[in-house]
Enzyme design. Structure first.
Site, PDB file in Angstrom:
ATOM      1  N   LEU A 180       3.950   5.803  -2.845  1.00  0.00           N
ATOM      2  CA  LEU A 180       5.207   6.414  -3.273  1.00  0.00           C
ATOM      3  C   LEU A 180       5.342   6.427  -4.796  1.00  0.00           C
ATOM      4  O   LEU A 180       6.041   7.271  -5.360  1.00  0.00           O
ATOM      5  CB  LEU A 180       6.403   5.689  -2.638  1.00  0.00           C
ATOM      6  CG  LEU A 180       6.505   5.824  -1.120  1.00  0.00           C
ATOM      7  CD1 LEU A 180       7.596   4.900  -0.582  1.00  0.00           C
ATOM      8  CD2 LEU A 180       6.738   7.273  -0.704  1.00  0.00           C
ATOM      9  N   HIS A 232       0.837  -1.203   0.000  1.00  0.00           N
ATOM     10  CA  HIS A 232       0.000   0.000   0.000  1.00  0.00           C
ATOM     11  C   HIS A 232       0.872   1.255   0.000  1.00  0.00           C
ATOM     12  O   HIS A 232       0.652   2.182  -0.789  1.00  0.00           O
ATOM     13  CB  HIS A 232      -0.907  -0.044   1.240  1.00  0.00           C
ATOM     14  CG  HIS A 232      -1.761   1.154   1.443  1.00  0.00           C
ATOM     15  ND1 HIS A 232      -3.108   1.145   1.187  1.00  0.00           N
ATOM     16  CD2 HIS A 232      -1.474   2.403   1.894  1.00  0.00           C
ATOM     17  CE1 HIS A 232      -3.617   2.339   1.473  1.00  0.00           C
ATOM     18  NE2 HIS A 232      -2.633   3.120   1.910  1.00  0.00           N
ATOM     19  N   GLU A 233       1.877   1.307   0.875  1.00  0.00           N
ATOM     20  CA  GLU A 233       2.729   2.489   0.975  1.00  0.00           C
ATOM     21  C   GLU A 233       3.635   2.640  -0.244  1.00  0.00           C
ATOM     22  O   GLU A 233       3.866   3.754  -0.721  1.00  0.00           O
ATOM     23  CB  GLU A 233       3.539   2.473   2.274  1.00  0.00           C
ATOM     24  CG  GLU A 233       2.725   2.398   3.554  1.00  0.00           C
ATOM     25  CD  GLU A 233       1.621   3.442   3.709  1.00  0.00           C
ATOM     26  OE1 GLU A 233       1.573   4.440   2.945  1.00  0.00           O
ATOM     27  OE2 GLU A 233       0.781   3.269   4.605  1.00  0.00           O
ATOM     28  N   ILE A 234       4.148   1.534  -0.778  1.00  0.00           N
ATOM     29  CA  ILE A 234       4.964   1.613  -1.999  1.00  0.00           C
ATOM     30  C   ILE A 234       4.107   2.120  -3.158  1.00  0.00           C
ATOM     31  O   ILE A 234       4.558   2.954  -3.947  1.00  0.00           O
ATOM     32  CB  ILE A 234       5.640   0.264  -2.320  1.00  0.00           C
ATOM     33  CG1 ILE A 234       6.747  -0.014  -1.292  1.00  0.00           C
ATOM     34  CG2 ILE A 234       6.212   0.263  -3.745  1.00  0.00           C
ATOM     35  CD1 ILE A 234       7.395  -1.388  -1.407  1.00  0.00           C
TER      36      ILE A 234
END
Length: 165
Positions: free
Chosen positions: A138, A133-135
């Site tokens: 980004l 999710h965070e990648i």
């Protein structure tokens, strides 16, 4: 350390891929401290520099206060399993909105720490989902793009009503 302002969806900065970090200095450490404070205040279990309008590939994840803190600089997925899992996801940039998203259940990923050392690691379960999710964030991919068109449209209508208040 400070709680920073979180960008709200549909801020265009949330759709831009972040630049790689090249300076591993006190400024980066301060950014990570601010991200941790901001994530906890939100509250959330993960946050990226993009969420506060900073164009750097930095993410901070902590699944619970008694769990390990993960700081990933320049993270990238190396490989992902073929088997999928479903978890409820949301974003600090879209508080109160959640839906189920399907992602690979196990990943191998590479990242750097605050000193710039490169690591390769594995994750599975909810942690693997959070890292992916965070990648995605980004990379400029907001989590709702992982939903079907129908689910995304419903959620956006709900968000419009919610965010007008």
């Amino acid at each position: 350390m400070a709680v920073r302002t979180i960008l709200r969806y549909p801020d265009p900065l949330l759709s831009r891929p972040c630049a790689r970090v090249s300076s591993f200095d006190a400024q980066l450490k301060n950014l990570c401290d601010d991200l941790l404070d901001t994530m906890r205040a939100a509250p959330g279990v993960g946050i990226t520099a993009a969420h506060i309008g900073v164009d750097q590939r930095v993410s901070v994840i902590q699944l619970a206060p008694d769990q390990p803190l993960y700081i990933h600089i320049n993270p990238e997925i190396v490989s992902a399993s073929g088997d999928l899992q479903r978890f409820t996801e949301g974003s600090v940039s879209m508080p109160g909105m959640t839906d189920d998203v399907e992602r690979p259940s196990r990943i191998e990923f590479r990242y750097q720490d605050l000193e710039g050392q490169i690591f390769t690691d594995h994750a599975e379960g909810f942690l693997a989902t959070c890292i992916q999710h965070e990648i995605d964030q980004l990379d400029g991919i907001f989590w709702i793009r992982k939903l079907s068109r129908l689910k995304r449209d419903r959620l956006l209508k709900k968000w419009e009503k919610h965010s007008v208040r």
